[in-house]
Design an enzyme around this catalytic site. Structure first.
Site, short mmCIF file in Angstrom:
data_model
loop_
_atom_site.label_atom_id
_atom_site.label_comp_id
_atom_site.label_asym_id
_atom_site.label_seq_id
_atom_site.Cartn_x
_atom_site.Cartn_y
_atom_site.Cartn_z
N GLY A 67 -24.40 -80.52 -40.60
CA GLY A 67 -24.15 -81.70 -39.78
C GLY A 67 -25.38 -82.53 -39.52
O GLY A 67 -25.37 -83.75 -39.61
N ARG A 68 -26.49 -81.87 -39.20
CA ARG A 68 -27.71 -82.60 -38.87
C ARG A 68 -28.41 -83.17 -40.09
O ARG A 68 -29.42 -83.85 -39.98
CB ARG A 68 -28.64 -81.69 -38.07
N GLU A 119 -15.49 -81.99 -28.66
CA GLU A 119 -15.85 -83.26 -28.03
C GLU A 119 -15.31 -84.45 -28.82
O GLU A 119 -14.74 -85.39 -28.27
CB GLU A 119 -17.37 -83.37 -27.89
N GLU A 152 -32.53 -77.01 -33.76
CA GLU A 152 -31.29 -76.38 -34.17
C GLU A 152 -31.48 -75.62 -35.49
O GLU A 152 -30.78 -74.65 -35.76
CB GLU A 152 -30.18 -77.42 -34.33
N LYS A 159 -19.70 -72.83 -27.77
CA LYS A 159 -18.37 -73.40 -28.02
C LYS A 159 -17.27 -72.39 -27.69
O LYS A 159 -16.25 -72.73 -27.09
CB LYS A 159 -18.25 -73.82 -29.48
N LYS A 199 -17.29 -82.84 -39.29
CA LYS A 199 -17.26 -82.06 -40.53
C LYS A 199 -15.96 -81.26 -40.64
O LYS A 199 -15.28 -81.30 -41.66
CB LYS A 199 -18.47 -81.13 -40.56
N HIS A 208 -47.74 -94.16 -19.44
CA HIS A 208 -47.63 -94.40 -18.00
C HIS A 208 -46.65 -93.42 -17.36
O HIS A 208 -46.14 -93.66 -16.26
CB HIS A 208 -47.19 -95.84 -17.74
#
Length: 555
Positions: free
Chosen positions: A274-275, A219, A360, A520, A213, A391
């Site tokens: 962003g999400r 990263e 978030e 950050k 964005k 399981h």
């Protein structure tokens, strides 16, 4: 700032007080008894929407519960906030932004939404058309790499919403893919990710989509720089960047600084979190992989739920009901542990997607007036593929000491007719678990089983308490007739709106993430110290010694 409408603490509403009283009335009624008392319970507690069925009958509720919860939503001005979000008011007040991911999938061509005097719908339609043209060039082999070969590999470089959303959708809809294209996702700055990628792809047939964005995300930009350096070193010509690097961002200037041509930049507004950004430019990798028509259907599926959410009454409104049931479970039944359990392999990343989307957004402990709250908000969200998890951790769900609630998700039709028996076994497991968690087992059943199994009555008393499954675990079942771009769009939009509803009732802001920002900030400071040669002694004793240990090993 007008605080009047935001200062609605849910615990001070009449409905909250009534819910507390109502809880006392029904807290000892089991799900087993709810079903025994009401033979038509399923009919009263399910909603069907096109090819989707939402069954919420296996929750510890009755009609009165839903009525009071509905009144709670009304008291908290939910309808008013729905209007504000869709119309572009700046409800993300801590960042002074509108919240308009819904505009990205708007199919009303007459709709105009203005931000700072600009009709953003024009920019959205421009980007969608640009995505269409570009995707057709890639898929038809018209767009060529620097050796004049068609593109075979797509690499999506992003993190958070620029990574999880596209990765989840691509995995879910891979049966709609172009078989000539391979897609890869890079998010982790662990160098091994790039090392293995470079050994799998040929640069001359690969495009890299850098998705950020701000185009400053550490990263993503770190990975981008390493990829770019590797590319230039191998090709020995910066001019080839225009054939292989694409940006999706709201910061065009920053992308251009890195040498990405303007025509290769797909923009979206800063009013998209962003999400929540998978519906437009950030979904470019999806569009390339499944084709524009399928991507357009994906948008349409979300738009269908937008209309349903805006217009349907609460008692038949799937996102609102899902949100209200969650509030009942969290704030009154005190269940702060919620699992997402899809039963189809294609939905394996859906858990990660919802985990980010919900935690978030609603992982907050102060209200919209900045006052610390004294009630629970977002639960812990986790889960796994249902059949595999049976399981793994289902034992904990049945007999562990921590209470849980569940969303079971499955689609029925698949494309593999020759494996129809697998489909039936899968669905039987899906139903078995929702039923077993709800109703547990009977005392008489356990004793009879033990007698038959052991044929020695003296072991019955010893084993009996270990066999008890109390049940009474609340769950929702979401069943899709099939998994298609439209139904996946439906499903994702339902959860987006569910999270928004809960944020309004809990009186919190859902569209910022200041906790993430602190991490950050600290990371940048520590990074500078890692490059220094001297020992570090400016933090706490743990951090100081861990930094110095790293330096000793690394050097």
């Amino acid at each position: 700032m007008n605080l009047k409408n935001k200062n609605i603490s849910p615990i001070k509403t009449n409905s909250w007080i009534k819910l507390q009283e109502h809880f006392k009335e029904i807290k000892n009624i089991s799900l087993k008894n709810f079903f025994l008392e009401n033979k038509n319970r399923f009919d009263q507690f399910n909603v069907q929407f096109n090819k989707l069925l939402f069954d919420f009958s296996k929750n510890r509720i009755n009609k009165k519960t839903i009525n009071i919860l509905s009144n709670l939503a009304i008291e908290c001005k939910l309808e008013e906030y729905i209007y504000k979000m869709f119309s572009g008011e700046k409800i993300n007040e801590t960042e002074n932004r509108s919240v308009l991911h819904t505009a990205l999938r708007n199919f009303d061509k007459n709709k105009k939404i203005f931000i700072n005097g600009v009709n953003i719908m024009e920019d959205i339609y421009f980007t969608i058309e640009k995505m269409k043209i570009f995707s057709e060039k890639i898929r038809n082999g018209i767009w060529k790499g620097y050796t004049n070969k068609p593109i075979k590999n797509i690499v999506n470089v992003g993190i958070g919403g620029s990574h999880i959303g596209p990765m989840m959708v691509v995995e879910a809809l891979k049966s709609y893919s172009n078989k000539n294209l391979n897609i890869h996702f890079i998010s982790n700055i662990d160098g091994s990710s790039l090392y293995y990628l470079f050994n799998k792809i040929d640069l001359d047939t690969t495009i890299f989509i850098i998705s950020s964005k701000t185009f400053t995300t550490e990263e993503t930009i770190t990975n981008f720089k390493s990829i770019l350096n590797f590319f230039i070193k191998k090709t020995k010509n910066k001019k080839f960047i225009k054939k292989h690097f694409i940006a999706t961002t709201s910061n065009k200037k920053e992308a251009i600084k890195f040498g990405i041509p303007e025509k290769n930049i797909f923009l979206f507004g800063d009013w998209v979190g962003g999400r929540y950004s998978v519906w437009n430019a950030v979904g470019l990798s999806i569009c390339l992989y499944i084709g524009f028509e399928n991507f357009y259907s994906f948008l349409k599926g979300a738009y269908e739920i937008d209309l349903h959410f805006k217009n349907e009454k609460i008692e038949k409104n799937i996102p609102i009901l899902l949100a209200l049931i969650g509030i009942w479970n969290i704030n009154f039944l005190k269940i702060n542990n919620h699992l997402i359990l899809p039963y189809n392999q294609s939905l394996q990343y859906f858990i990660l997607y919802i985990q980010q989307l919900e935690m978030e957004s609603n992982g907050k402990s102060v209200n919209r007036n900045g006052i610390k709250i004294n009630y629970s908000t977002c639960p812990i969200i986790w889960g796994g593929l249902g059949n595999d998890s049976q399981h793994s951790f289902y034992q904990f769900l049945y007999q562990g000491t921590i209470s849980s609630s569940f969303d079971f998700i499955i689609y029925i039709k698949d494309k593999y007719k020759e494996l129809e028996n697998h489909n039936k076994i899968l669905f039987s497991n899906f139903l078995s678990q929702t039923r077993s968690l709800a109703f547990g087992n009977q005392k008489e059943e356990i004793i009879q089983e033990l007698i038959i199994e052991l044929k020695k009555k003296k072991y019955v008393n010893f084993l009996f308490p270990h066999k008890i499954i109390k049940g009474n675990k609340p769950s929702n079942s979401i069943i899709l007739e099939e998994l298609s771009p439209i139904t996946l769009g439906n499903l994702m939009a339902i959860y987006e709106h569910k999270i928004f509803v809960q944020s309004i009732i809990w009186n919190i802001f859902a569209f910022d993430q200041w906790g993430v920002e602190l991490g950050k900030k600290n990371s940048k400071k520590i990074l500078l110290d890692l490059y220094k040669k001297n020992e570090i002694n400016c933090y706490d004793s743990s951090t100081n010694n861990l930094i110095n240990f790293y330096k000793k090993i690394f050097n």
